[in-house]
Design a protein around this motif. Structure first.
Motif, PDB file in Angstrom:
ATOM      1  N   PHE A 270       0.834  -1.207   0.000  1.00 26.38           N
ATOM      2  CA  PHE A 270       0.000   0.000   0.000  1.00 26.38           C
ATOM      3  C   PHE A 270       0.868   1.256   0.000  1.00 26.38           C
ATOM      4  CE2 PHE A 270      -3.610  -2.517   2.041  1.00 26.38           C
ATOM      5  CZ  PHE A 270      -4.414  -2.455   0.918  1.00 26.38           C
ATOM      6  N   ALA A 271       1.936   1.235   0.781  1.00 28.07           N
ATOM      7  CA  ALA A 271       2.802   2.414   0.904  1.00 28.07           C
ATOM      8  C   ALA A 271       3.471   2.759  -0.421  1.00 28.07           C
ATOM      9  CB  ALA A 271       3.852   2.170   1.984  1.00 28.07           C
ATOM     10  N   SER A 272       3.876   1.752  -1.186  1.00 27.06           N
ATOM     11  CA  SER A 272       4.574   2.021  -2.444  1.00 27.06           C
ATOM     12  C   SER A 272       3.618   2.255  -3.608  1.00 27.06           C
ATOM     13  CB  SER A 272       5.527   0.869  -2.775  1.00 27.06           C
ATOM     14  OG  SER A 272       4.821  -0.350  -2.926  1.00 27.06           O
ATOM     15  N   PHE A 273       2.512   1.508  -3.640  1.00 31.22           N
ATOM     16  CA  PHE A 273       1.567   1.643  -4.755  1.00 31.22           C
ATOM     17  C   PHE A 273       0.648   2.856  -4.584  1.00 31.22           C
ATOM     18  CE2 PHE A 273      -2.341   0.538  -7.094  1.00 31.22           C
ATOM     19  CZ  PHE A 273      -1.806   0.244  -8.339  1.00 31.22           C
ATOM     20  N   ARG A 274       0.268   3.147  -3.354  1.00 32.85           N
ATOM     21  CA  ARG A 274      -0.613   4.272  -3.001  1.00 32.85           C
ATOM     22  C   ARG A 274      -1.901   4.254  -3.823  1.00 32.85           C
ATOM     23  NH1 ARG A 274       0.984   9.725  -3.189  1.00 32.85           N
ATOM     24  NH2 ARG A 274      -0.364  10.010  -1.370  1.00 32.85           N
ATOM     25  N   THR A 276      -5.901   4.591  -4.845  1.00 29.42           N
ATOM     26  CA  THR A 276      -6.917   5.609  -4.551  1.00 29.42           C
ATOM     27  C   THR A 276      -8.194   4.986  -4.011  1.00 29.42           C
ATOM     28  OG1 THR A 276      -7.834   5.528  -6.788  1.00 29.42           O
ATOM     29  CG2 THR A 276      -6.022   7.087  -6.397  1.00 29.42           C
ATOM     30  N   GLY A 354      -1.798   4.019   2.288  1.00 26.97           N
ATOM     31  CA  GLY A 354      -1.084   4.838   1.319  1.00 26.97           C
ATOM     32  C   GLY A 354      -1.493   6.290   1.311  1.00 26.97           C
ATOM     33  N   ASP A 355      -2.489   6.650   2.169  1.00 27.24           N
ATOM     34  CA  ASP A 355      -2.892   8.041   2.403  1.00 27.24           C
ATOM     35  C   ASP A 355      -3.703   8.682   1.268  1.00 27.24           C
ATOM     36  OD1 ASP A 355      -3.015  10.020   4.340  1.00 27.24           O
ATOM     37  OD2 ASP A 355      -1.458  11.195   3.369  1.00 27.24           O
ATOM     38  N   ARG A 356      -4.139   7.909   0.278  1.00 31.80           N
ATOM     39  CA  ARG A 356      -4.981   8.485  -0.780  1.00 31.80           C
ATOM     40  C   ARG A 356      -6.388   7.907  -0.778  1.00 31.80           C
ATOM     41  NH1 ARG A 356      -2.683   9.089  -6.644  1.00 31.80           N
ATOM     42  NH2 ARG A 356      -2.432   6.820  -6.569  1.00 31.80           N
TER      43      ARG A 356
END
Length: 610
Positions: A270-274, A276, A354-356
């Motif tokens: 999740f962190a690298s792909f981010r 939506t 991932g914050d999105r």
């Protein structure tokens, strides 16, 4: 309300099949990023795959399949985790009119033999050597099987090389022969109570499902002006995961693949792909919340986390009531408290994805109201839905902007829901399957005048929202004649940070009992806390007594949702979690209740001793 319908918002697939999208997009927007592929040398980097590149790879593989003897209508099985090659093979097979047969990579030799024999598959694609050995062990019972291809030994490149001399026109001739009602997938049910059934899913079924989802819920996939992206980690051997794949390709959503359904793998992915947007099952959201609480507890902020979640629930409830026209929304104090906890807690929870991500979908099994409110209050609204393999995944979903937590939403456009006199949920629509492979009797038993009998129990409220209360086959009838649906109790017990799984028992018994397993990550943290309390001079009972008392809290909270006759009176804590490997969970992580009650018959007897 006994019946509720919603009109279509998209037209049916009038010609062709699912593979056509790959070629149409490549012709119109060849440079459009269609997928993202993880860099083999650096798992944290993702390389874009354009529509043109993907089309060319699909054609090359399709030519190789033709060269190897795969014909129109042939059935080819796929036994692999969620990875790029899965998607590539899917569209190559559909390009030549072949039928896809998903097989869970965790399947036993007997299950593999049953599916390959039942479908008369002519070839199987496996991921690694262990899968190849599972197929090889039953080859002598599979006279139709001609080929086994292994991803990890370079089968894609080998097939592409084999098909170099095949004219591309042959691929298109077979693709143009595919019709909407041609079978695209033979998807097997999870087999929680018997032999898995092969559901015939057509190209039209999948197109109707995915096009309706995008037309009705596409606005949630990403912020305005941003291309949506989804990390596919659900098993593509399950209809839910396969639907996500087709929806991404049909809707222009960038898709990445993550093979492992574990926190250790998903968090860095999740962190690298981010992404939506997220499609997941309740298990993923439950684990995510428990991991976040565990981190807070390690930092000495467990109580702060609990207060933040309490505020999140109250805030989300106020927003929900306002959206449904029954309230004014959060008051000034609640908004202020929510803003403080957003900076301190909620943003950390969102960062895990991932914050999105601001919206997500949960499916596969019911999503509890409490869990939905917690995530909504933390800034991620989870749209719960309901469906079966027989309905090509979702047949209901929460309406955009009008989520009613604890329900599975309303019928999706083009579908109808009816509640039979015994409380069984019946469904009708363009996503309902074409029948069970080779079993007319089972198909006729499942269908009634165009309605699919789901086997689930539920009710519709006055606005057409469906609530699932359990499976007909799972209803427990105590010796006193009380009927109990275990779903609500089990979901509430699982909300406790220490609890991993819960199975309610009590058929023909004087009262309800439960078998409970513990979260292997949360238990050590709790044990350390107990030791620290003892070291500080507090009076702490023995570890076993303390653990039993802690789980009793979870049971007591769960019992507040039901009558006394339905409440859990006794429970046993089991030494290990149920797993797919021991045959107590299905590959889609559903409980195999019959297998569990047999495996733990002695423990169940102890619940009622004396």
């Amino acid at each position: 309300m006994r019946e509720f319908s919603r009109p279509h918002i998209v037209g049916p697939l009038l010609s062709g099949g699912l593979a056509d999208t790959v070629y149409e997009v490549a012709d119109l927007e060849p440079g459009r990023v269609q997928l993202a592929r993880r860099d083999p040398g650096d798992p944290g980097r993702w390389s874009p795959v354009t529509a043109r590149t993907f089309r060319d790879e699909v054609v090359a593989l399709a030519k190789g399949l033709l060269a190897s003897g795969i014909g129109f209508g042939d059935r080819v099985a796929m036994m692999a985790r969620t990875r790029y090659e899965w998607t590539l093979f899917s569209y190559a097979l559909w390009s030549i009119g072949a039928q896809l047969v998903p097989v869970y990579p965790t399947s036993s030799e007997d299950q593999v033999c049953w599916i390959l024999s039942h479908t008369e598959a002519v070839a199987v694609v496996v991921e690694g050597e262990d899968h190849a050995m599972s197929v090889g062990a039953v080859c002598d019972r599979l006279p139709a099987l001609r080929s086994i291809w292994q991803m990890d030994t370079g089968c894609v490149q080998a097939l592409c090389d084999q098909g170099r001399g095949v004219p591309e026109e042959l691929v298109h001739q077979r693709r143009w022969a595919v019709e909407p009602h041609s079978v695209a997938v033979i998807a097997y049910t999870s087999g929680t109570t018997g032999t898995p059934m092969g559901c015939l899913i057509t190209h039209a079924n999948l197109a109707a499902e995915c096009d309706t989802l995008y037309a009705g819920w596409g606005s949630l996939l990403a912020a305005p002006g941003e291309q949506p992206s989804i990390l596919a980690f659900l098993p593509l051997s399950h209809i839910y995961g396969l639907m996500v794949q087709v929806a991404c390709i049909r809707s222009g959503v960038i898709m990445g693949h993550e093979p492992a359904l574990t926190a250790a793998a998903l968090v860095p992915a999740f962190a690298s792909f981010r992404p939506t947007f997220v499609f997941a099952v309740p298990y993923v959201f439950e684990r995510m919340l428990k991991c976040a609480r565990g981190v807070a507890e390690e930092a000495g902020r467990g109580r702060l986390f609990d207060r933040a979640m309490d505020v999140a629930v109250r805030y989300a409830e106020a927003v929900e009531q306002h959206a449904l026209g029954a309230g004014k929304g959060p008051g000034p104090w609640l908004r202020a408290a929510h803003a403080v906890f957003d900076r301190m807690v909620y943003r950390r929870l969102r960062a895990v994805l991932g914050d999105r991500v601001r919206y997500a979908v949960s499916g596969g099994s019911p999503f509890s109201r409490e869990l939905g409110l917690m995530f909504a209050g933390a800034g991620i609204t989870v749209y719960d839905g309901y469906g079966l393999t027989e309905t090509t995944a979702a047949v209901t979903a929460q309406p955009v902007g009008r989520v009613r937590f604890g329900t599975v939403g309303c019928p999706m456009p083009g579908n109808s829901i009816r509640i039979a006199h015994d409380g069984e949920v019946w469904v009708r629509g363009n996503t309902v399957f074409a029948g069970y492979l080779g079993d007319r009797a089972a198909t006729e038993a499942a269908m009634h005048q165009g309605w699919l009998r789901t086997g689930d129990l539920g009710y519709l409220d006055g606005d057409g929202y469906l609530t699932i209360t359990g499976r007909k086959k799972d209803v427990i009838i105590t010796s006193g004649g009380k009927s109990v649906c275990p779903l609500v109790l089990e979901a509430r017990v699982r909300m406790h940070p220490l609890v991993s799984q819960c199975v309610v028992v009590g058929d023909n018994r004087p009262y309800i009992g439960a078998l409970i397993t513990l979260d292997p990550d949360a238990l050590p943290r709790w044990q350390r806390l107990i030791r620290e309390q003892a070291a500080a001079g507090r009076a702490v009972v023995s570890a076993n007594q303390a653990l039993h008392a802690e789980i009793q809290k979870a049971v007591s909270v769960a019992n507040t949702a039901v009558s006394r006759a339905e409440s859990i009176r006794a429970f046993r804590i089991l030494p290990a979690e149920f797993s797919v490997q021991d045959g107590l969970l299905t590959p889609s992580l559903k409980l195999r209740r019959d297998a569990i009650t047999k495996a733990y018959a002695a423990e169940i007897e102890q619940l009622y001793a004396g």
